[in-house]
Scaffold this motif. Structure first.
Motif: not given
Length: 93
Positions: A12, A15-20, A22, A25-27, A67
């Motif tokens: 990602p 600052q985007w993160s992969l959700t649990e 997968k 992506i979320h921020q 998301t």
């Protein structure tokens, strides 16, 4: 339909993160005021509409949660990464 990005290649942006699960992506974004948060959402809406790719999001006062996922493909595609990068390019936090 967009092509899924293989899990091994998922990185990602920013600052985007992969959700649990997968599959998205979320921020989280935090602004000084509700007006700033709403202005941000308006700008995102214009970009997303132009790309024909719309986020899942929520807003409470000065906080915005976004998301991104391509539901038709069942996960993350280049459309999600492109929209995330577009959002990062103008984010003024």
């Amino acid at each position: 339909m967009s092509k899924l990005i293989p899990e091994s290649e998922l990185l990602p942006p920013g600052q985007w993160s992969l959700t649990e699960d997968k599959k998205s992506i979320h921020q989280s974004f935090k602004f000084k005021t509700f007006a700033e948060a709403f202005s941000f959402m308006t700008r995102v809406a214009l970009i997303a509409d132009k790309m024909d790719h719309h986020p899942e999001w929520s807003n409470v006062y000065n906080k915005v949660e976004i998301t991104l996922s391509s539901h038709d493909a069942g996960g993350i595609t280049e459309k999600d990464i492109k929209l995330a990068k577009e959002i990062d390019a103008f984010n003024w936090r």
